[in-house]
Design a protein around this motif. Structure first.
Motif, PDB file in Angstrom:
ATOM      1  N   UNK A 159      14.380   3.374  -3.680  1.00  0.00           N
ATOM      2  CA  UNK A 159      13.305   2.928  -2.734  1.00  0.00           C
ATOM      3  C   UNK A 159      11.866   3.483  -3.176  1.00  0.00           C
ATOM      4  N   UNK A 160      12.016   4.584  -3.806  1.00  0.00           N
ATOM      5  CA  UNK A 160      10.806   5.219  -4.272  1.00  0.00           C
ATOM      6  C   UNK A 160      10.220   4.344  -5.264  1.00  0.00           C
ATOM      7  N   UNK A 161      10.824   4.011  -6.124  1.00  0.00           N
ATOM      8  CA  UNK A 161      10.548   3.302  -7.592  1.00  0.00           C
ATOM      9  C   UNK A 161      10.155   1.898  -7.074  1.00  0.00           C
ATOM     10  N   UNK A 162      10.784   1.054  -6.283  1.00  0.00           N
ATOM     11  CA  UNK A 162      10.534  -0.071  -5.581  1.00  0.00           C
ATOM     12  C   UNK A 162       8.930  -0.089  -4.905  1.00  0.00           C
ATOM     13  N   UNK A 204       9.447  -2.644  -8.766  1.00  0.00           N
ATOM     14  CA  UNK A 204      10.552  -3.213  -9.622  1.00  0.00           C
ATOM     15  C   UNK A 204      11.520  -2.479  -9.290  1.00  0.00           C
ATOM     16  N   UNK A 205      12.811  -2.908  -9.842  1.00  0.00           N
ATOM     17  CA  UNK A 205      14.280  -2.237  -9.437  1.00  0.00           C
ATOM     18  C   UNK A 205      14.826  -2.412 -10.993  1.00  0.00           C
ATOM     19  N   UNK A 206      15.536  -1.246 -11.427  1.00  0.00           N
ATOM     20  CA  UNK A 206      15.991  -1.231 -12.987  1.00  0.00           C
ATOM     21  C   UNK A 206      17.169  -2.396 -12.913  1.00  0.00           C
ATOM     22  N   UNK A 207      17.484  -2.847 -14.345  1.00  0.00           N
ATOM     23  CA  UNK A 207      18.281  -3.898 -14.577  1.00  0.00           C
ATOM     24  C   UNK A 207      19.842  -3.419 -14.655  1.00  0.00           C
ATOM     25  N   UNK A 208      20.430  -3.930 -13.633  1.00  0.00           N
ATOM     26  CA  UNK A 208      21.842  -3.218 -13.946  1.00  0.00           C
ATOM     27  C   UNK A 208      22.851  -4.528 -13.845  1.00  0.00           C
ATOM     28  N   UNK A 268      15.491   0.770   3.231  1.00  0.00           N
ATOM     29  CA  UNK A 268      14.737   0.083   4.352  1.00  0.00           C
ATOM     30  C   UNK A 268      13.774   1.080   5.098  1.00  0.00           C
ATOM     31  N   UNK A 269      14.300   2.061   5.448  1.00  0.00           N
ATOM     32  CA  UNK A 269      13.757   3.375   5.869  1.00  0.00           C
ATOM     33  C   UNK A 269      12.501   3.573   5.420  1.00  0.00           C
TER      34      UNK A 269
END
Length: 379
Positions: A99-102, A107-111, A268-269
């Motif tokens: 959430x912090x990275x987003x 962006x989100x890491x590719x998993x 979401x929070x």
């Protein structure tokens, strides 16, 4: 000292599951069965089935509530809280970082390659649990018939809780009438606590409103955690507090983080209120589950001792296994879309059904590794 040793054991078992339990509630319950029944023998498979059946009848995330039941069985009330928190924490921690990275970088890491390997491996894990639990649940041809009915009902789209209740009521009534015994009455039942809390009285989104919104959702959420997204759409997207795109990203988070899918609330929070918003959402969504299980736990042995409720519980148990079978069929159709996923499923099935000594945690790790490695093949 013995009590502290049991609490430590409970914490370690469910923390490990929280780190590696991918695939949704059916997969979590399957992994749990392997850890607490097959390997550690904390309880009989019959009692584990009773816990599954009873848990399906109360609001909240089924697999998270099962961890609490198992923790209580091993180490009492303290074990209930230790098991639940240990299972929830890894997912919440990972989701909080994402959430912090987003929010910070968008962006989100590719998993995806790893998830493509985990999903087919999970199919074999669920199949193993259905096989073992089904042998205990299918005690006679009538229960087999009830299981078939619930399986068909689930596959055609009837809500799983409704199918479970119908199966339980029809089966319980049939077996009671068949026994021709009027000695037992419905002297024992378990309460349902449904605190409907309205958060609309707050004029702006804040920590308290976030907490109350997710407390409301956690209190009325029935079935699997995936139903959560329909509730959040109504509570947050429809009211303009969250965009539809942000909710879709949250769904993605729920798919590739381990542990309970309700850890999406943490994500979401954080979007709604930063660190304190994520803490408030997490506390709100999971708090009702602890209360429900704490209230329900003393009633399960009484249900089994009562003839009428025992029949009902037998019917609900077989219905719960049928719901797991429906999940397996649905997931198989969606997952086995190419030769890579088929190969991973076959390898996982061999490890589980034939090698047997391989832990389901290693099956998940092997599946994820194969999913990543097979993406490099050109065909």
């Amino acid at each position: 000292m013995a009590s502290n040793s049991k609490l430590k054991e409970v914490g370690l078992v469910f923390f490990k599951l929280g780190c590696f339990a991918f695939g949704g509630p059916a997969a979590h319950i399957a992994m749990m069965e392997d850890e607490v029944v097959t390997k550690r023998k904390w309880m009989t498979r019959d009692h584990y089935l009773d816990l599954i059946g009873a848990t399906n009848l109360i609001p909240g995330p089924n697999s998270t509530e099962m961890t609490m039941h198992c923790g209580h069985e091993r180490a009492g009330k303290k074990g209930l809280f230790v098991a639940g928190i240990s299972f929830i924490f890894p997912a919440v921690f990972i989701t909080g970082i994402l959430a912090y990275l987003y929010v910070t970088y968008g962006t989100l890491p590719e998993v995806a390659p790893f998830i493509k390997g985990i999903q087919p491996a999970v199919l074999a894990i669920i199949a193993s649990a259905i096989f073992k639990l089904g042998k205990k649940a299918l005690k006679n041809w009538e229960l087999t018939l009830i299981g078939a009915f619930v399986l068909i009902a689930s596959l055609v789209g009837i809500h799983e809780v409704l199918a479970l209740l119908i199966g339980g009521i029809v089966g319980g009534s049939y077996f009671f009438l068949k026994s021709k015994s009027q000695n037992n009455t419905l002297s024992s039942c378990f309460p349902f606590l449904l605190p409907f809390i309205t958060s609309e009285t707050f004029s702006s989104i804040g920590t308290l409103k976030i907490f109350l919104t997710f407390l409301k959702v956690g209190s009325i959420l029935y079935g699997s955690g995936y139903v959560l997204f329909a509730y959040l759409d109504a509570e947050l997207v429809a009211t303009g507090l969250l965009t539809n795109a942000a909710l879709l990203d949250a769904i993605g988070i729920g798919q590739f983080t381990p542990g309970p899918v309700l850890s999406t609330a943490t994500f979401i929070g954080f979007q709604l209120g930063g660190l304190w918003g994520s803490i408030a959402a997490t506390a709100g969504i999971f708090l009702p589950s602890f209360l429900f299980v704490l209230i329900l736990t003393p009633f399960i042995p009484k249900m089994r001792k009562s003839r009428v409720l025992g029949y009902f519980l037998d019917s609900v148990n077989v219905a719960a296994v049928a719901v797991m079978a429906a999940v397996l069929i649905t997931m198989s159709i969606a997952t086995l879309s190419d030769w890579r996923s088929v190969i991973i499923t076959i390898i996982a099935a061999i490890l589980i059904f034939w090698v047997k000594k391989v832990s389901v945690i290693w099956v998940v790790i092997i599946g994820a590794s194969l999913g990543y490695l097979l993406t490099f093949l050109p065909f």
